[in-house]
Design a protein around this motif. Structure first.
Motif, short mmCIF file in Angstrom:
data_model
loop_
_atom_site.label_atom_id
_atom_site.label_comp_id
_atom_site.label_asym_id
_atom_site.label_seq_id
_atom_site.Cartn_x
_atom_site.Cartn_y
_atom_site.Cartn_z
N MET A 142 13.57 -26.94 -11.76
CA MET A 142 13.99 -28.14 -11.06
C MET A 142 15.48 -28.11 -10.76
SD MET A 142 15.78 -31.18 -11.73
CE MET A 142 15.63 -31.46 -13.48
N MET A 143 16.29 -27.62 -11.70
CA MET A 143 17.73 -27.57 -11.49
C MET A 143 18.09 -26.59 -10.37
SD MET A 143 19.51 -27.99 -15.26
CE MET A 143 18.73 -26.55 -16.00
N PHE A 144 17.42 -25.44 -10.33
CA PHE A 144 17.70 -24.48 -9.27
C PHE A 144 17.25 -25.02 -7.91
CE2 PHE A 144 18.14 -21.39 -12.73
CZ PHE A 144 19.25 -20.68 -12.29
N GLU A 145 16.14 -25.75 -7.88
CA GLU A 145 15.69 -26.36 -6.64
C GLU A 145 16.69 -27.41 -6.16
OE1 GLU A 145 11.84 -27.96 -7.36
OE2 GLU A 145 10.89 -26.00 -7.60
N ALA A 146 17.25 -28.16 -7.10
CA ALA A 146 18.26 -29.16 -6.76
C ALA A 146 19.50 -28.49 -6.20
CB ALA A 146 18.61 -29.99 -7.99
N LYS A 164 32.72 -33.77 -4.96
CA LYS A 164 31.71 -34.43 -4.14
C LYS A 164 30.38 -33.68 -4.21
CE LYS A 164 30.88 -36.13 0.56
NZ LYS A 164 31.42 -36.23 1.95
N GLY A 165 30.46 -32.35 -4.11
CA GLY A 165 29.24 -31.56 -4.17
C GLY A 165 28.57 -31.64 -5.53
N MET A 166 29.38 -31.63 -6.59
CA MET A 166 28.82 -31.73 -7.94
C MET A 166 28.19 -33.11 -8.18
SD MET A 166 29.06 -28.83 -9.41
CE MET A 166 28.66 -29.30 -11.09
N ASP A 167 28.76 -34.13 -7.60
CA ASP A 167 28.17 -35.46 -7.71
C ASP A 167 26.78 -35.48 -7.07
OD1 ASP A 167 30.32 -36.46 -9.09
OD2 ASP A 167 31.26 -37.41 -7.34
N LEU A 168 26.67 -34.78 -5.93
CA LEU A 168 25.37 -34.68 -5.26
C LEU A 168 24.37 -33.94 -6.14
CD1 LEU A 168 26.49 -33.74 -1.61
CD2 LEU A 168 25.55 -35.94 -2.40
N LEU A 169 24.84 -32.88 -6.80
CA LEU A 169 23.96 -32.10 -7.67
C LEU A 169 23.50 -32.93 -8.86
CD1 LEU A 169 22.64 -29.37 -8.25
CD2 LEU A 169 24.71 -28.73 -9.51
N VAL A 170 24.42 -33.66 -9.48
CA VAL A 170 24.06 -34.50 -10.62
C VAL A 170 23.04 -35.56 -10.21
CG1 VAL A 170 24.93 -36.22 -12.24
CG2 VAL A 170 26.23 -34.13 -11.86
N ALA A 171 23.22 -36.11 -9.00
CA ALA A 171 22.27 -37.11 -8.50
C ALA A 171 20.89 -36.50 -8.35
CB ALA A 171 22.76 -37.67 -7.17
N GLU A 172 20.84 -35.25 -7.87
CA GLU A 172 19.55 -34.56 -7.74
C GLU A 172 18.94 -34.27 -9.11
OE1 GLU A 172 17.75 -33.85 -5.04
OE2 GLU A 172 19.23 -34.88 -3.81
N GLU A 174 19.32 -36.08 -11.75
CA GLU A 174 18.81 -37.36 -12.27
C GLU A 174 17.46 -37.70 -11.66
OE1 GLU A 174 21.97 -40.11 -11.55
OE2 GLU A 174 23.12 -39.48 -13.31
N LYS A 175 17.29 -37.37 -10.38
CA LYS A 175 15.98 -37.58 -9.74
C LYS A 175 14.91 -36.71 -10.41
CE LYS A 175 17.88 -38.56 -5.12
NZ LYS A 175 17.97 -38.05 -3.72
N GLY A 176 15.29 -35.46 -10.66
CA GLY A 176 14.34 -34.55 -11.31
C GLY A 176 14.02 -34.99 -12.73
N ASN A 177 15.03 -35.43 -13.46
CA ASN A 177 14.81 -35.90 -14.83
C ASN A 177 13.85 -37.09 -14.85
OD1 ASN A 177 16.47 -33.98 -15.97
ND2 ASN A 177 18.29 -35.29 -15.96
N LYS A 178 14.00 -37.95 -13.86
CA LYS A 178 13.12 -39.12 -13.78
C LYS A 178 11.67 -38.69 -13.58
CE LYS A 178 12.77 -43.65 -11.57
NZ LYS A 178 13.36 -44.57 -10.56
N LYS A 179 11.48 -37.68 -12.71
CA LYS A 179 10.12 -37.17 -12.47
C LYS A 179 9.53 -36.54 -13.73
CE LYS A 179 10.72 -36.15 -7.53
NZ LYS A 179 10.77 -35.07 -6.52
#
Length: 240
Positions: A142-146, A164-172, A174-179
């Motif tokens: 999931m992390m590599f897909e993000a 900015k890019g790392m913030d986008l990655l962290v947001a992704e 968090e989405k994966g963690n939720k799933k």
């Protein structure tokens, strides 16, 4: 006492400290002798301090093992939990890392100079594999897909210095963690499960060693008429 040393060396939490202790035995006695002819150097005092520190930690571990009952039954959750608690007490007395703390230390020290996010994730994968941890939830994929998604959006490799890019990655993430059903507030539970998993693996290894030792002894002529005891009935305190 020999059995106690073998028992302690099987613990991953104590293994590093015992290796240092064994290495210190190779220091010439004259380095610490009062009647040594050469002068005392700062290095000698440092080595002496390390030696006694490790010696005291080892003794603290043995003292705890003399008091605590450990049942060699890795299939019994109660026995696994008891063993994990004993090892936790030993770590606290000896000021040593837990498994989760050691993993965090490895990550902090081995990734501090890595500039890009992909190399960082690959290093995490290497550390996980080296520590013998399984990724049952598929979080790694999931992390590599993000990361792929973010790098596709920004059209370049993601650097860790790119806030900015790392913030986008962290947001992704968090989405994966939720799933996956992973929540930050559950981290203490995950750490506890990791410690129990390590305790179970260590108990299983200790049990195998004990069975192997008894079977080897059983082959000797003087013990062939004796019935081999149930490994669960052994009390390690009797061998210390």
């Amino acid at each position: 006492m020999a059995y106690a040393s073998r028992f302690l060396s099987r613990s991953k939490q104590l293994q590093g400290g015992l290796v240092i202790l064994q290495q210190q035995h190779a220091i010439p006695v004259r380095a610490f002798a009062k009647e040594a002819a050469r002068p005392t150097f700062k290095g000698d005092e440092m080595l002496k301090g390390v030696f006694f520190d490790i010696k005291n930690k080892f003794q603290a571990a043995v003292d705890i093992l003399r008091k605590e009952k450990i049942t060699l039954d890795p299939e019994d959750p109660a026995a696994v939990k008891q063993y994990a608690n004993v090892m936790k007490t030993i770590r606290q007395k000896a000021d040593m890392f837990s498994e989760s703390q050691r993993i965090k230390h490895d990550i902090d020290t081995e990734t501090q100079d890595i500039p890009d996010a992909r190399a960082y994730l690959l290093k995490l994968q290497e550390i996980r594999t080296r520590r013998g941890l399984t990724d049952e939830l598929g979080a790694e994929a999931m992390m590599f897909e993000a990361l792929e998604k973010v790098e596709k959006d920004i059209k370049k490799p993601l650097l860790r210095s790119d806030k900015k890019g790392m913030d986008l990655l962290v947001a992704e993430f968090e989405k994966g963690n939720k799933k996956l059903g992973i929540r930050k507030e559950d981290l203490p539970k995950y750490e506890e499960n990791l410690e129990l998993s390590m305790a179970k693996a260590q108990l299983d290894e200790l049990k195998s060693d004990a069975v192997e030792a008894m079977e080897s002894q059983k082959k000797k002529e003087e013990f062939q008429d004796e019935e081999m005891p149930d490994v669960k009935s052994l009390d390690i305190r009797n061998f210390i």
